[in-house]
Design a protein around this motif. Structure first.
Motif, PDB file in Angstrom:
ATOM      1  N   ALA A  35      -1.916  18.443  -3.169  1.00 28.08           N
ATOM      2  CA  ALA A  35      -2.105  19.873  -3.409  1.00 28.08           C
ATOM      3  C   ALA A  35      -3.561  20.225  -3.144  1.00 28.08           C
ATOM      4  N   MET A  36      -3.845  21.505  -3.170  1.00 25.75           N
ATOM      5  CA  MET A  36      -5.222  21.976  -3.021  1.00 25.75           C
ATOM      6  C   MET A  36      -5.702  22.496  -4.364  1.00 25.75           C
ATOM      7  N   LYS A  37      -6.915  22.124  -4.737  1.00 28.32           N
ATOM      8  CA  LYS A  37      -7.523  22.617  -5.963  1.00 28.32           C
ATOM      9  C   LYS A  37      -8.947  23.037  -5.648  1.00 28.32           C
ATOM     10  N   ASP A  38      -9.246  24.305  -5.867  1.00 29.19           N
ATOM     11  CA  ASP A  38     -10.572  24.849  -5.562  1.00 29.19           C
ATOM     12  C   ASP A  38     -10.973  24.576  -4.112  1.00 29.19           C
ATOM     13  N   GLY A  39      -9.984  24.630  -3.204  1.00 28.29           N
ATOM     14  CA  GLY A  39     -10.248  24.426  -1.784  1.00 28.29           C
ATOM     15  C   GLY A  39     -10.334  22.973  -1.349  1.00 28.29           C
ATOM     16  N   ASP A  40     -10.174  22.040  -2.282  1.00 31.14           N
ATOM     17  CA  ASP A  40     -10.236  20.612  -1.946  1.00 31.14           C
ATOM     18  C   ASP A  40      -8.860  19.977  -2.093  1.00 31.14           C
ATOM     19  N   PRO A  41      -8.512  19.044  -1.183  1.00 28.65           N
ATOM     20  CA  PRO A  41      -7.225  18.362  -1.327  1.00 28.65           C
ATOM     21  C   PRO A  41      -7.252  17.397  -2.518  1.00 28.65           C
ATOM     22  N   VAL A  42      -6.170  17.392  -3.278  1.00 25.75           N
ATOM     23  CA  VAL A  42      -6.009  16.487  -4.410  1.00 25.75           C
ATOM     24  C   VAL A  42      -4.699  15.744  -4.210  1.00 25.75           C
ATOM     25  N   THR A  43      -4.748  14.439  -4.250  1.00 23.89           N
ATOM     26  CA  THR A  43      -3.558  13.611  -4.093  1.00 23.89           C
ATOM     27  C   THR A  43      -3.341  12.832  -5.381  1.00 23.89           C
ATOM     28  N   SER A  44      -2.090  12.748  -5.822  1.00 27.09           N
ATOM     29  CA  SER A  44      -1.784  11.978  -7.024  1.00 27.09           C
ATOM     30  C   SER A  44      -0.558  11.109  -6.772  1.00 27.09           C
ATOM     31  N   PHE A  45      -0.469  10.032  -7.544  1.00 22.85           N
ATOM     32  CA  PHE A  45       0.636   9.098  -7.421  1.00 22.85           C
ATOM     33  C   PHE A  45       0.924   8.535  -8.801  1.00 22.85           C
ATOM     34  N   THR A  46       2.194   8.369  -9.118  1.00 24.86           N
ATOM     35  CA  THR A  46       2.576   7.737 -10.378  1.00 24.86           C
ATOM     36  C   THR A  46       3.726   6.775 -10.127  1.00 24.86           C
ATOM     37  N   ILE A  47       3.763   5.697 -10.866  1.00 29.26           N
ATOM     38  CA  ILE A  47       4.862   4.730 -10.791  1.00 29.26           C
ATOM     39  C   ILE A  47       5.853   5.080 -11.891  1.00 29.26           C
ATOM     40  N   VAL A  48       7.129   5.193 -11.532  1.00 32.56           N
ATOM     41  CA  VAL A  48       8.184   5.512 -12.491  1.00 32.56           C
ATOM     42  C   VAL A  48       8.468   4.267 -13.324  1.00 32.56           C
ATOM     43  N   THR A  49       8.588   4.451 -14.656  1.00 31.91           N
ATOM     44  CA  THR A  49       8.867   3.324 -15.542  1.00 31.91           C
ATOM     45  C   THR A  49      10.217   3.489 -16.221  1.00 31.91           C
ATOM     46  N   CYS A  50      10.693   2.386 -16.815  1.00 35.50           N
ATOM     47  CA  CYS A  50      11.954   2.362 -17.543  1.00 35.50           C
ATOM     48  C   CYS A  50      11.794   1.397 -18.717  1.00 35.50           C
ATOM     49  N   PRO A  51      12.766   1.352 -19.624  1.00 36.77           N
ATOM     50  CA  PRO A  51      12.689   0.361 -20.687  1.00 36.77           C
ATOM     51  C   PRO A  51      12.634  -1.048 -20.083  1.00 36.77           C
ATOM     52  N   ALA A  52      11.903  -1.930 -20.739  1.00 39.39           N
ATOM     53  CA  ALA A  52      11.737  -3.293 -20.227  1.00 39.39           C
ATOM     54  C   ALA A  52      13.047  -4.070 -20.266  1.00 39.39           C
ATOM     55  N   ALA A  54      14.965  -7.957 -20.365  1.00 35.85           N
ATOM     56  CA  ALA A  54      14.796  -9.072 -21.306  1.00 35.85           C
ATOM     57  C   ALA A  54      13.586  -9.947 -20.976  1.00 35.85           C
ATOM     58  N   GLN A  55      13.240 -10.074 -19.700  1.00 35.35           N
ATOM     59  CA  GLN A  55      12.109 -10.914 -19.317  1.00 35.35           C
ATOM     60  C   GLN A  55      10.763 -10.258 -19.620  1.00 35.35           C
ATOM     61  N   VAL A  56      10.667  -8.946 -19.477  1.00 39.57           N
ATOM     62  CA  VAL A  56       9.405  -8.233 -19.666  1.00 39.57           C
ATOM     63  C   VAL A  56       9.214  -7.795 -21.115  1.00 39.57           C
ATOM     64  N   GLU A  57      10.286  -7.568 -21.853  1.00 39.65           N
ATOM     65  CA  GLU A  57      10.225  -7.032 -23.205  1.00 39.65           C
ATOM     66  C   GLU A  57       9.290  -7.796 -24.154  1.00 39.65           C
ATOM     67  N   PRO A  58       9.179  -9.127 -24.075  1.00 39.54           N
ATOM     68  CA  PRO A  58       8.226  -9.793 -24.972  1.00 39.54           C
ATOM     69  C   PRO A  58       6.761  -9.395 -24.715  1.00 39.54           C
ATOM     70  N   VAL A  59       6.474  -8.869 -23.518  1.00 40.04           N
ATOM     71  CA  VAL A  59       5.113  -8.496 -23.163  1.00 40.04           C
ATOM     72  C   VAL A  59       4.872  -7.001 -23.385  1.00 40.04           C
ATOM     73  N   HIS A  60       5.858  -6.166 -23.022  1.00 36.91           N
ATOM     74  CA  HIS A  60       5.684  -4.713 -23.112  1.00 36.91           C
ATOM     75  C   HIS A  60       7.044  -4.050 -23.257  1.00 36.91           C
ATOM     76  N   ASP A  61       7.076  -2.824 -23.798  1.00 41.49           N
ATOM     77  CA  ASP A  61       8.350  -2.134 -24.027  1.00 41.49           C
ATOM     78  C   ASP A  61       8.868  -1.367 -22.816  1.00 41.49           C
ATOM     79  N   ARG A  62       8.066  -1.274 -21.752  1.00 44.68           N
ATOM     80  CA  ARG A  62       8.540  -0.623 -20.525  1.00 44.68           C
ATOM     81  C   ARG A  62       8.005  -1.384 -19.312  1.00 44.68           C
ATOM     82  N   MET A  63       8.571  -1.041 -18.158  1.00 41.73           N
ATOM     83  CA  MET A  63       8.204  -1.727 -16.917  1.00 41.73           C
ATOM     84  C   MET A  63       8.432  -0.787 -15.736  1.00 41.73           C
ATOM     85  N   PRO A  64       7.844  -1.102 -14.565  1.00 36.39           N
ATOM     86  CA  PRO A  64       8.097  -0.267 -13.386  1.00 36.39           C
ATOM     87  C   PRO A  64       9.561  -0.361 -12.945  1.00 36.39           C
TER      88      PRO A  64
END
Length: 73
Positions: A35-52, A54-64
């Motif tokens: 998008a453009m903000k104040d005349g400058d291009p702004v780019t954003s990116f996010t990774i979608v997560t889900c509940p962890a 069985a393998q990831v759950e001991p480390v964190h409650d969500r994962m990519p």
């Protein structure tokens, strides 16, 4: 390939590298926007997560969200 997840108590978290032993490449689901903000291009990116799984759950409650080989066709 894999991803890094931090675990442990606040202030003493340690990185943990998580990978799938039989998948040489992981494909993450993400959202990208430009998008453009104040005349400058702004780019954003996010990774979608889900509940962890069985393998990831001991480390964190969500994962990519990842795509398997047959989901990419």
């Amino acid at each position: 390939m894999g991803f890094k997840e931090w675990s442990g108590p606040k202030g003493k978290r340690q990185p943990r590298f998580i990978r799938h032993p039989s998948a040489p490449l992981l494909v993450f689901v993400g959202l990208w926007a430009s998008a453009m903000k104040d005349g400058d291009p702004v780019t954003s990116f996010t990774i979608v997560t889900c509940p962890a799984n069985a393998q990831v759950e001991p480390v964190h409650d969500r994962m990519p969200v990842t795509l398997s080989e047959n989901q990419r066709e």
